[in-house]
Design a protein around this motif. Structure first.
Motif, PDB file in Angstrom:
ATOM      1  N   GLN A   1       0.429  -5.257  -0.760  1.00  0.00           N
ATOM      2  CA  GLN A   1      -0.175  -5.078  -2.077  1.00  0.00           C
ATOM      3  C   GLN A   1      -0.211  -6.364  -2.901  1.00  0.00           C
ATOM      4  O   GLN A   1      -1.074  -6.514  -3.766  1.00  0.00           O
ATOM      5  CB  GLN A   1       0.575  -3.994  -2.845  1.00  0.00           C
ATOM      6  CG  GLN A   1       0.409  -2.626  -2.225  1.00  0.00           C
ATOM      7  CD  GLN A   1       0.927  -1.490  -3.080  1.00  0.00           C
ATOM      8  OE1 GLN A   1       1.279  -0.446  -2.567  1.00  0.00           O
ATOM      9  NE2 GLN A   1       0.970  -1.681  -4.381  1.00  0.00           N
TER      10      GLN A   1
ATOM     11  N   PRO B   1      -2.958 -10.131  -1.785  1.00  0.00           N
ATOM     12  CA  PRO B   1      -4.310 -10.349  -2.315  1.00  0.00           C
ATOM     13  C   PRO B   1      -4.340 -10.982  -3.698  1.00  0.00           C
ATOM     14  O   PRO B   1      -5.372 -11.540  -4.107  1.00  0.00           O
ATOM     15  CB  PRO B   1      -4.903  -8.932  -2.343  1.00  0.00           C
ATOM     16  CG  PRO B   1      -4.149  -8.185  -1.294  1.00  0.00           C
ATOM     17  CD  PRO B   1      -2.761  -8.723  -1.372  1.00  0.00           C
ATOM     18  N   ARG B   2      -3.233 -10.913  -4.437  1.00  0.00           N
ATOM     19  CA  ARG B   2      -3.192 -11.503  -5.775  1.00  0.00           C
ATOM     20  C   ARG B   2      -2.988 -13.012  -5.730  1.00  0.00           C
ATOM     21  O   ARG B   2      -3.081 -13.680  -6.763  1.00  0.00           O
ATOM     22  CB  ARG B   2      -2.073 -10.852  -6.585  1.00  0.00           C
ATOM     23  CG  ARG B   2      -2.222  -9.339  -6.728  1.00  0.00           C
ATOM     24  CD  ARG B   2      -1.023  -8.714  -7.390  1.00  0.00           C
ATOM     25  NE  ARG B   2      -1.052  -7.256  -7.269  1.00  0.00           N
ATOM     26  CZ  ARG B   2      -0.061  -6.452  -7.598  1.00  0.00           C
ATOM     27  NH1 ARG B   2       1.069  -6.972  -8.086  1.00  0.00           N
ATOM     28  NH2 ARG B   2      -0.163  -5.151  -7.433  1.00  0.00           N
TER      29      ARG B   2
ATOM     30  N   ARG C   1      -4.901 -15.047  -3.943  1.00  0.00           N
ATOM     31  CA  ARG C   1      -6.189 -15.708  -3.709  1.00  0.00           C
ATOM     32  C   ARG C   1      -7.215 -15.133  -4.679  1.00  0.00           C
ATOM     33  O   ARG C   1      -7.014 -14.050  -5.236  1.00  0.00           O
ATOM     34  CB  ARG C   1      -6.671 -15.515  -2.273  1.00  0.00           C
ATOM     35  CG  ARG C   1      -5.802 -16.173  -1.217  1.00  0.00           C
ATOM     36  CD  ARG C   1      -6.517 -16.194   0.128  1.00  0.00           C
ATOM     37  NE  ARG C   1      -7.595 -17.168   0.155  1.00  0.00           N
ATOM     38  CZ  ARG C   1      -7.570 -18.305   0.852  1.00  0.00           C
ATOM     39  NH1 ARG C   1      -6.508 -18.602   1.580  1.00  0.00           N
ATOM     40  NH2 ARG C   1      -8.595 -19.130   0.837  1.00  0.00           N
TER      41      ARG C   1
ATOM     42  N   VAL D   1     -12.697 -11.438   3.222  1.00  0.00           N
ATOM     43  CA  VAL D   1     -11.580 -10.999   4.063  1.00  0.00           C
ATOM     44  C   VAL D   1     -12.100 -10.161   5.218  1.00  0.00           C
ATOM     45  O   VAL D   1     -12.722  -9.107   5.007  1.00  0.00           O
ATOM     46  CB  VAL D   1     -10.566 -10.173   3.232  1.00  0.00           C
ATOM     47  CG1 VAL D   1      -9.366  -9.771   4.091  1.00  0.00           C
ATOM     48  CG2 VAL D   1     -10.118 -10.962   2.003  1.00  0.00           C
TER      49      VAL D   1
ATOM     50  N   HIS E   1      -4.271  -2.099   4.085  1.00  0.00           N
ATOM     51  CA  HIS E   1      -4.678  -3.513   4.013  1.00  0.00           C
ATOM     52  C   HIS E   1      -6.012  -3.655   3.292  1.00  0.00           C
ATOM     53  O   HIS E   1      -6.141  -4.414   2.321  1.00  0.00           O
ATOM     54  CB  HIS E   1      -4.772  -4.103   5.427  1.00  0.00           C
ATOM     55  CG  HIS E   1      -3.450  -4.383   6.065  1.00  0.00           C
ATOM     56  ND1 HIS E   1      -2.591  -5.347   5.590  1.00  0.00           N
ATOM     57  CD2 HIS E   1      -2.842  -3.830   7.141  1.00  0.00           C
ATOM     58  CE1 HIS E   1      -1.510  -5.385   6.352  1.00  0.00           C
ATOM     59  NE2 HIS E   1      -1.627  -4.474   7.301  1.00  0.00           N
TER      60      HIS E   1
ATOM     61  N   TRP F   1      -6.852  -5.381  -0.664  1.00  0.00           N
ATOM     62  CA  TRP F   1      -7.758  -6.504  -0.931  1.00  0.00           C
ATOM     63  C   TRP F   1      -8.946  -6.069  -1.789  1.00  0.00           C
ATOM     64  O   TRP F   1      -9.397  -6.804  -2.667  1.00  0.00           O
ATOM     65  CB  TRP F   1      -8.213  -7.124   0.389  1.00  0.00           C
ATOM     66  CG  TRP F   1      -7.132  -7.923   1.046  1.00  0.00           C
ATOM     67  CD1 TRP F   1      -6.214  -7.478   1.953  1.00  0.00           C
ATOM     68  CD2 TRP F   1      -6.829  -9.299   0.809  1.00  0.00           C
ATOM     69  NE1 TRP F   1      -5.353  -8.496   2.301  1.00  0.00           N
ATOM     70  CE2 TRP F   1      -5.710  -9.624   1.625  1.00  0.00           C
ATOM     71  CE3 TRP F   1      -7.388 -10.295   0.017  1.00  0.00           C
ATOM     72  CZ2 TRP F   1      -5.150 -10.899   1.647  1.00  0.00           C
ATOM     73  CZ3 TRP F   1      -6.834 -11.573   0.039  1.00  0.00           C
ATOM     74  CH2 TRP F   1      -5.728 -11.864   0.843  1.00  0.00           C
ATOM     75  N   GLN F   2      -9.459  -4.876  -1.542  1.00  0.00           N
ATOM     76  CA  GLN F   2     -10.565  -4.368  -2.370  1.00  0.00           C
ATOM     77  C   GLN F   2     -10.119  -4.146  -3.803  1.00  0.00           C
ATOM     78  O   GLN F   2     -10.870  -4.413  -4.750  1.00  0.00           O
ATOM     79  CB  GLN F   2     -11.091  -3.064  -1.762  1.00  0.00           C
ATOM     80  CG  GLN F   2     -11.839  -3.261  -0.458  1.00  0.00           C
ATOM     81  CD  GLN F   2     -12.143  -1.961   0.262  1.00  0.00           C
ATOM     82  OE1 GLN F   2     -11.470  -0.947   0.033  1.00  0.00           O
ATOM     83  NE2 GLN F   2     -13.120  -1.981   1.149  1.00  0.00           N
TER      84      GLN F   2
ATOM     85  N   GLU G   1      -8.140  -5.830  -5.549  1.00  0.00           N
ATOM     86  CA  GLU G   1      -8.086  -7.095  -6.285  1.00  0.00           C
ATOM     87  C   GLU G   1      -9.441  -7.789  -6.355  1.00  0.00           C
ATOM     88  O   GLU G   1      -9.521  -8.950  -6.766  1.00  0.00           O
ATOM     89  CB  GLU G   1      -7.054  -8.022  -5.639  1.00  0.00           C
ATOM     90  CG  GLU G   1      -5.627  -7.482  -5.661  1.00  0.00           C
ATOM     91  CD  GLU G   1      -5.126  -7.203  -7.063  1.00  0.00           C
ATOM     92  OE1 GLU G   1      -5.433  -7.998  -7.975  1.00  0.00           O
ATOM     93  OE2 GLU G   1      -4.425  -6.180  -7.255  1.00  0.00           O
TER      94      GLU G   1
ATOM     95  N   HIS H   1     -11.677  -8.569  -3.903  1.00  0.00           N
ATOM     96  CA  HIS H   1     -12.138  -9.393  -2.788  1.00  0.00           C
ATOM     97  C   HIS H   1     -13.210  -8.661  -1.985  1.00  0.00           C
ATOM     98  O   HIS H   1     -13.292  -7.422  -1.997  1.00  0.00           O
ATOM     99  CB  HIS H   1     -10.962  -9.749  -1.872  1.00  0.00           C
ATOM    100  CG  HIS H   1      -9.870 -10.502  -2.563  1.00  0.00           C
ATOM    101  ND1 HIS H   1      -9.967 -11.841  -2.873  1.00  0.00           N
ATOM    102  CD2 HIS H   1      -8.651 -10.098  -3.017  1.00  0.00           C
ATOM    103  CE1 HIS H   1      -8.854 -12.230  -3.479  1.00  0.00           C
ATOM    104  NE2 HIS H   1      -8.042 -11.188  -3.582  1.00  0.00           N
TER     105      HIS H   1
ATOM    106  N   VAL I   1     -14.361  -7.324   1.384  1.00  0.00           N
ATOM    107  CA  VAL I   1     -13.708  -6.944   2.635  1.00  0.00           C
ATOM    108  C   VAL I   1     -14.763  -6.559   3.667  1.00  0.00           C
ATOM    109  O   VAL I   1     -15.658  -5.747   3.400  1.00  0.00           O
ATOM    110  CB  VAL I   1     -12.736  -5.770   2.409  1.00  0.00           C
ATOM    111  CG1 VAL I   1     -12.167  -5.273   3.733  1.00  0.00           C
ATOM    112  CG2 VAL I   1     -11.606  -6.201   1.474  1.00  0.00           C
TER     113      VAL I   1
END
Length: 330
Positions: free
Chosen positions: A78, A81-82, A84, A89, A99, A103-104, A106, A108, A110
């Motif tokens: 968790q 992702p913070r 970057r 990804v 996973h 990432w989603q 934050e 990003h 994916v």
């Protein structure tokens, strides 16, 4: 809220079967652990402290030079992702769904990619993430292939994140010894191999700068004192680890054989679980659940994962249920 194995209370309510009457095969956690020493009273009375031997014992066990204990590898999943911003990804799928969700969450981008598609996609990625052995398929990636992908990412500041939650029975395949290299991040789970999921302990293996950033984000006292005390001793007990590894490997082979005997040849798996991709997965899962045997059902792809029974009565109960299912399916 993503679905996970181990939600036995929810299953007990849904199927009207008492909690104590279930055979829980829904997780990839070892159903038995190593011998536990009695925790001294003062360990419960004091705040946990570093320099108590946990980090040193973990480094020795994993063959790592740098690591950070976290409250289960989920905590790292968790938080990473913070670290970057606006990354592309790639996640080798199917895989542990937390996973992609992390990432989603934050912001990003994916991309779910197949193993065969990694080489084509790599130049477009900032982060490549995979589970080795994969959950739920059990698919393994060779260290040589992973190092090659890491080199291509690292030369332009990218990351290779390898979740090794199920690798303890095949430690020779781990990248832990090289996780200090820039751009290589390895996640390890303590609870699965040692049969102590409730202790909530995992480790991030990476270069010191990244670990310091992660530690600052997580704050102090992330691991309880009793967990630190027990884990330090279990990580140093090489004979008990050897015995656990051999037992899990044997039971993993036994489970694969039992499933094959009843016309359910595994599509993949590892020592801690076996995975069957089948259009009849939901039917099998429902049949077993109605008989108090809890497995892990996946919708995409349609599949079912079996963990290990904890004892001989559990093995016999599973065998009996599979026999009935096979007879009714004829």
């Amino acid at each position: 809220m993503l679905e996970h194995g181990g939600r036995l209370r929810k299953a007990a309510l849904r199927y009207g079967i008492a909690l104590s009457d279930w055979l829980d095969l829904s997780t990839g956690v070892a159903p038995y652990g190593l011998p536990l020493a009695e925790i001294p009273v003062q360990v419960w009375n004091r705040l946990p402290e570093q320099n108590d031997g946990l980090e040193a014992a973990a480094c020795a066990y994993y063959g790592a030079t740098e690591l950070l204990p976290v409250a289960g590898s989920q905590a790292a999943i968790q938080c990473l992702p913070r670290l970057r911003r606006e990354a592309r990804v790639g996640i080798v799928s199917p895989a542990y769904a937390e996973h992609a969700a992390a990432w989603q969450r934050e912001g990003h981008r994916v991309l779910e990619i197949s193993e065969a598609g990694v080489n084509r996609a790599l130049e477009r990625l900032d982060v490549l993430l995979l589970v080795n052995p994969n959950n739920p398929t059990g698919r393994r990636f060779s260290p040589e292939q992973l190092y090659a992908w890491h080199a291509r990412l690292a030369e332009r500041g990218g990351w290779l994140i390898v979740d090794e939650a199920f690798i303890d029975c095949t430690p020779e395949q781990s990248l832990a010894a090289h996780a200090h290299l820039p751009g290589l991040i390895v996640l390890r789970s303590f609870g699965k191999f040692f049969g102590m999921a409730g202790a909530r302990l995992g480790f991030v293996l990476a270069e010191r700068t990244l670990l310091d950033e992660l530690e600052e984000m997580l704050g102090p006292w992330t691991i309880s004192g009793p967990t630190r005390w027990l884990a330090t001793r279990l990580l140093a007990d090489e004979q008990a680890q050897h015995d656990q590894r051999q037992r899990l490997i044997c039971d993993g082979q036994r489970l694969a054989g039992l499933l094959r005997e009843h016309g359910l040849a595994p599509t993949g798996g590892c020592a801690l679980f076996q995975w069957i991709a089948s259009e009849h997965a939901a039917l099998l899962h429902e049949f077993l659940a109605c008989n108090g045997i809890f497995t892990r059902l996946f919708e995409q792809p349609a599949s079912i994962r079996f963990g290990l029974p904890p004892d001989e009565p559990g093995w016999q109960r599973l065998a009996g249920a599979l026999q009935v299912f096979a007879e009714e399916a004829r």
